[in-house]
Design an enzyme around this catalytic site. Structure first.
Site, PDB file in Angstrom:
ATOM      1  N   LYS A  48       1.131  -0.838   0.136  1.00  0.00           N
ATOM      2  CA  LYS A  48       0.046   0.037  -0.175  1.00  0.00           C
ATOM      3  C   LYS A  48       0.861   0.936   0.564  1.00  0.00           C
ATOM      4  CE  LYS A  48      -2.429  -2.904   3.086  1.00  0.00           C
ATOM      5  NZ  LYS A  48      -3.316  -2.982   4.372  1.00  0.00           N
ATOM      6  N   GLY A  49       2.175   1.382   0.159  1.00  0.00           N
ATOM      7  CA  GLY A  49       2.941   2.390   0.766  1.00  0.00           C
ATOM      8  C   GLY A  49       2.968   3.263  -0.506  1.00  0.00           C
ATOM      9  N   GLU A 105       7.830   1.915  -6.903  1.00  0.00           N
ATOM     10  CA  GLU A 105       8.220   1.557  -5.059  1.00  0.00           C
ATOM     11  C   GLU A 105       8.510   2.842  -4.591  1.00  0.00           C
ATOM     12  OE1 GLU A 105       8.114  -0.282  -3.481  1.00  0.00           O
ATOM     13  OE2 GLU A 105       8.432  -2.078  -3.465  1.00  0.00           O
ATOM     14  N   ASP A 106       7.798   2.582  -2.936  1.00  0.00           N
ATOM     15  CA  ASP A 106       8.321   3.897  -1.991  1.00  0.00           C
ATOM     16  C   ASP A 106       9.619   4.097  -1.280  1.00  0.00           C
ATOM     17  OD1 ASP A 106       7.445   1.255  -0.623  1.00  0.00           O
ATOM     18  OD2 ASP A 106       6.344   1.585   0.565  1.00  0.00           O
ATOM     19  N   ASP A 109      15.204  -0.490   0.685  1.00  0.00           N
ATOM     20  CA  ASP A 109      15.877  -0.611   1.913  1.00  0.00           C
ATOM     21  C   ASP A 109      16.926  -2.313   2.247  1.00  0.00           C
ATOM     22  OD1 ASP A 109      16.131  -0.800   4.876  1.00  0.00           O
ATOM     23  OD2 ASP A 109      14.609  -1.812   5.130  1.00  0.00           O
ATOM     24  N   PHE A 158      13.756   5.047  10.049  1.00  0.00           N
ATOM     25  CA  PHE A 158      12.975   4.100  10.016  1.00  0.00           C
ATOM     26  C   PHE A 158      11.359   5.776   9.520  1.00  0.00           C
ATOM     27  CE2 PHE A 158       8.631   2.257  10.131  1.00  0.00           C
ATOM     28  CZ  PHE A 158       9.490   1.433   9.246  1.00  0.00           C
ATOM     29  N   VAL A 159      11.166   5.923   8.688  1.00  0.00           N
ATOM     30  CA  VAL A 159      10.700   6.610   8.003  1.00  0.00           C
ATOM     31  C   VAL A 159       9.204   6.240   7.840  1.00  0.00           C
ATOM     32  CG1 VAL A 159      12.337   8.144   7.274  1.00  0.00           C
ATOM     33  CG2 VAL A 159      11.340   6.840   5.587  1.00  0.00           C
ATOM     34  N   ARG A 171       0.376   6.701   7.343  1.00  0.00           N
ATOM     35  CA  ARG A 171       0.891   6.767   5.747  1.00  0.00           C
ATOM     36  C   ARG A 171      -0.361   8.142   5.169  1.00  0.00           C
ATOM     37  NH1 ARG A 171       1.563   1.364   3.770  1.00  0.00           N
ATOM     38  NH2 ARG A 171       0.589  -0.097   5.224  1.00  0.00           N
TER      39      ARG A 171
HETATM   40  P1  IMP Z   1      12.905  -3.736   1.419  1.00  0.00           P
HETATM   41  O1  IMP Z   1      12.680  -5.423   0.623  1.00  0.00           O
HETATM   42  O2  IMP Z   1      14.159  -4.641   2.587  1.00  0.00           O
HETATM   43  O3  IMP Z   1      13.984  -3.349   0.386  1.00  0.00           O
HETATM   44  O4  IMP Z   1      11.593  -3.272   1.432  1.00  0.00           O
HETATM   45  C1  IMP Z   1      11.291  -2.223   1.102  1.00  0.00           C
HETATM   46  C2  IMP Z   1       9.390  -2.448   2.241  1.00  0.00           C
HETATM   47  O5  IMP Z   1       9.601  -2.442   3.091  1.00  0.00           O
HETATM   48  C3  IMP Z   1       8.909  -0.870   1.476  1.00  0.00           C
HETATM   49  O6  IMP Z   1       8.329  -1.247   0.388  1.00  0.00           O
HETATM   50  C4  IMP Z   1       7.949  -0.430   2.825  1.00  0.00           C
HETATM   51  O7  IMP Z   1       7.159  -1.165   2.723  1.00  0.00           O
HETATM   52  C5  IMP Z   1       9.113  -1.630   3.778  1.00  0.00           C
HETATM   53  N1  IMP Z   1      10.252  -0.169   4.710  1.00  0.00           N
HETATM   54  C6  IMP Z   1      11.404  -0.381   3.976  1.00  0.00           C
HETATM   55  N2  IMP Z   1      11.925   0.873   5.195  1.00  0.00           N
HETATM   56  C7  IMP Z   1      11.280   1.269   5.203  1.00  0.00           C
HETATM   57  C8  IMP Z   1      10.427   2.724   6.524  1.00  0.00           C
HETATM   58  O8  IMP Z   1      11.541   3.434   6.838  1.00  0.00           O
HETATM   59  N3  IMP Z   1       9.762   3.042   6.784  1.00  0.00           N
HETATM   60  C9  IMP Z   1       8.330   2.388   6.327  1.00  0.00           C
HETATM   61  N4  IMP Z   1       8.310   1.321   5.851  1.00  0.00           N
HETATM   62  C10 IMP Z   1       9.694   0.742   5.589  1.00  0.00           C
END
Ligand code: IMP
Length: 186
Positions: A48-49, A105-106, A109, A158-159, A171
């Site tokens: 949803k992000g 993508e939002d 990470d 963490f944002v 959100r």
């Molecule tokens: P990744 O697989 O670790 O790259 O994480 C991707 C997903 O983790 C993102 O699409 C977000 O939904 C969530 N995420 C990662 N970092 C943050 C953050 O700082 N705040 C909120 N959601 C995050």
């Protein structure tokens, strides 16, 4: 987790203002419009992000385009850590074979979610697949994946806001802010 009443009180710092985000989204839309000129684009966003980013970005792209939505969740992990095991909750609703796909993508990470999604979407034989992410947190990357369009590189914090949540809350903030550690430790 307690239900927060005062969303702003849980934010330690505003990292990106509404105006900064809007400016960057307009710039990304212009670049994408120029790069894909003469082609028909399919934007695939990941719920949803990415919802606010997708809604704003698509209106800054001046090309004929289609949109589609996926929803994924990661198994396990903690509230602020992704586990890397991805489950598809909602798949694409139309084929992407032979189409130019831009994954919206939002935040990237660890890169584990994106790595999984790209492999999954490549299996559907698009003509091309590129990635546009509003935020990039390179400090925590576990898998190296090229991100074609990046809005902002951010530090390892963490944002929340502009689509990003903690425990499904925050959100609807119009800016991106760093959450006070007390807010997720309580
Ligand atoms: P990744 O697989 O670790 O790259 O994480 C991707 C997903 O983790 C993102 O699409 C977000 O939904 C969530 N995420 C990662 N970092 C943050 C953050 O700082 N705040 C909120 N959601 C995050």
């Amino acid at each position: 987790m307690k239900v927060t009443q005062d969303l702003l009180a849980d934010v330690a710092e505003v990292l990106l203002t509404e105006e900064q985000i809007a400016g960057k989204v307009a710039e990304l839309g212009q670049r994408i419009s120029a790069d894909y000129a003469g082609r028909e684009l399919t934007l695939v966003s990941v719920l949803k992000g990415s919802l606010p980013f997708m809604a704003d970005l698509m209106r800054r792209i001046s090309l004929p385009l289609r949109i589609d939505l996926m929803e994924v969740s990661s198994y396990g992990g903690t509230g602020t850590e992704s586990s890397g095991l991805v489950r598809i909750l909602k798949d694409l609703s139309a084929p992407i074979e032979g189409r130019d796909v831009l994954l919206v993508e939002d935040i990237i990470d660890t890169g584990l979610t994106l790595n999984y999604l790209i492999r999954y979407l490549k299996g559907k034989n698009p003509r091309s697949i590129k990635v546009c992410s509003l935020l990039d947190k390179p400090a925590r990357r576990l898998v190296e994946i090229p991100i074609d369009y990046v809005g902002f590189e951010i530090p390892d914090a963490f944002v929340v806001g502009y689509g990003l949540d903690f425990g499904e809350v925050y959100r609807n903030l119009r800016f991106v802010g760093v959450l006070r550690p007390e807010a997720y430790e309580s």
